[in-house]
Scaffold this active site. Structure first.
Site, PDB file in Angstrom:
ATOM      1  N   GLY A 108       2.706   1.322   5.554  1.00 44.53           N
ATOM      2  CA  GLY A 108       3.649   1.320   6.669  1.00 44.53           C
ATOM      3  C   GLY A 108       5.068   1.722   6.311  1.00 44.53           C
ATOM      4  O   GLY A 108       5.961   1.642   7.160  1.00 44.53           O
ATOM      5  N   GLN A 109       5.280   2.179   5.071  1.00 47.30           N
ATOM      6  CA  GLN A 109       6.625   2.619   4.694  1.00 47.30           C
ATOM      7  C   GLN A 109       7.029   3.808   5.555  1.00 47.30           C
ATOM      8  O   GLN A 109       6.210   4.623   5.938  1.00 47.30           O
ATOM      9  CB  GLN A 109       6.679   3.017   3.211  1.00 47.30           C
ATOM     10  CG  GLN A 109       6.468   1.881   2.245  1.00 47.30           C
ATOM     11  CD  GLN A 109       4.998   1.606   1.981  1.00 47.30           C
ATOM     12  OE1 GLN A 109       4.110   2.216   2.561  1.00 47.30           O
ATOM     13  NE2 GLN A 109       4.733   0.651   1.112  1.00 47.30           N
ATOM     14  N   ARG A 110       8.319   3.928   5.802  1.00 41.79           N
ATOM     15  CA  ARG A 110       8.841   5.003   6.648  1.00 41.79           C
ATOM     16  C   ARG A 110       8.372   6.379   6.162  1.00 41.79           C
ATOM     17  O   ARG A 110       8.059   7.254   6.963  1.00 41.79           O
ATOM     18  CB  ARG A 110      10.365   4.928   6.684  1.00 41.79           C
ATOM     19  CG  ARG A 110      11.000   5.784   7.742  1.00 41.79           C
ATOM     20  CD  ARG A 110      12.518   5.666   7.727  1.00 41.79           C
ATOM     21  NE  ARG A 110      13.001   4.293   7.786  1.00 41.79           N
ATOM     22  CZ  ARG A 110      13.244   3.628   8.913  1.00 41.79           C
ATOM     23  NH1 ARG A 110      13.037   4.213  10.073  1.00 41.79           N
ATOM     24  NH2 ARG A 110      13.700   2.393   8.886  1.00 41.79           N
ATOM     25  N   ILE A 149       5.595   7.161   4.802  1.00 39.32           N
ATOM     26  CA  ILE A 149       4.152   7.348   5.004  1.00 39.32           C
ATOM     27  C   ILE A 149       3.804   7.509   6.481  1.00 39.32           C
ATOM     28  O   ILE A 149       2.820   8.168   6.829  1.00 39.32           O
ATOM     29  CB  ILE A 149       3.370   6.166   4.383  1.00 39.32           C
ATOM     30  CG1 ILE A 149       3.555   6.177   2.858  1.00 39.32           C
ATOM     31  CG2 ILE A 149       1.888   6.228   4.735  1.00 39.32           C
ATOM     32  CD1 ILE A 149       2.925   5.000   2.150  1.00 39.32           C
ATOM     33  N   THR A 192       0.850  -1.189   0.000  1.00 39.61           N
ATOM     34  CA  THR A 192       0.000   0.000   0.000  1.00 39.61           C
ATOM     35  C   THR A 192       0.882   1.234   0.000  1.00 39.61           C
ATOM     36  O   THR A 192       1.697   1.422   0.897  1.00 39.61           O
ATOM     37  CB  THR A 192      -0.915  -0.014   1.245  1.00 39.61           C
ATOM     38  OG1 THR A 192      -1.683  -1.218   1.224  1.00 39.61           O
ATOM     39  CG2 THR A 192      -1.839   1.190   1.256  1.00 39.61           C
TER      40      THR A 192
END
Length: 184
Positions: free
Chosen positions: A71-73, A75, A48
């Protein structure tokens, strides 16, 4: 049995919207869990890059809004945009990614310290339990110091999103810990 079936057993005033925030580090399995909850195919899930929202009609005119935020850094600073009016926080952990437990602990700690989420029940899905090297929910509880959480309702649930194991148990816990809808 899907999310709708679980929630049909939960008695709630009609017209209620139940808002669930689904967070965790990248590649933890959040979107796969969301797809399992809405009975969708989980064979081709992609990371996502922003957010996914699924609104599910549960019983009568009860609506479930599940917000799956990437959940990427890059985001994570935007997670706070979704804290308003949350009924439950679900934090998904990749139980097999032991190198990132410290990072998970920091992110979960920041969420638990957030004023807007202070009284929100927290379900922690210890995902990827189908992998033989996955940490158990007990080990994760120790590593993340979850036993120190005294001022909050929380639960850790071992699961495998890919195999749809343990998810309904977690959602049953969510349903049993929802606060009654406030009267307007």
């Amino acid at each position: 049995m899907g999310l709708i079936d679980v929630l049909k057993s939960f008695k709630s005033p009609s017209g209620r919207e139940i808002r669930i925030l689904l967070l965790g580090l990248d590649n933890a399995g959040k979107t796969t869990i969301l797809k399992q909850l809405s009975s969708e195919d989980v064979q081709h899930v992609t990371p996502t890059k922003g957010f996914n929202v699924k609104t599910v009609a549960a019983m009568g005119d009860i609506r479930l809004n599940v917000w799956d935020i990437g959940g990427q850094r890059s985001i994570r600073p935007y997670w706070s945009n979704y804290y308003e009016n949350i009924d439950t926080l679900i934090f998904v952990i990749d139980s097999n990614d032991k190198k990132r437990f410290d990072e998970m602990n920091i992110e979960l700690g920041e969420l638990l310290d957030e004023e807007k989420l202070r009284k929100v029940p927290v379900l922690i899905f210890a995902n990827k339990q189908d992998l033989v090297t996955a940490a158990s929910s007990e080990e994760i509880t120790r590593k993340l110091n979850l036993d120190l959480l005294r001022d909050r309702t929380w639960h850790i649930q071992a699961c495998s999103a890919l195999k749809n194991e343990g998810i309904n148990d977690g959602i049953t816990w969510v349903a049993s810990n929802l606060k009654p809808a406030s009267k307007k």
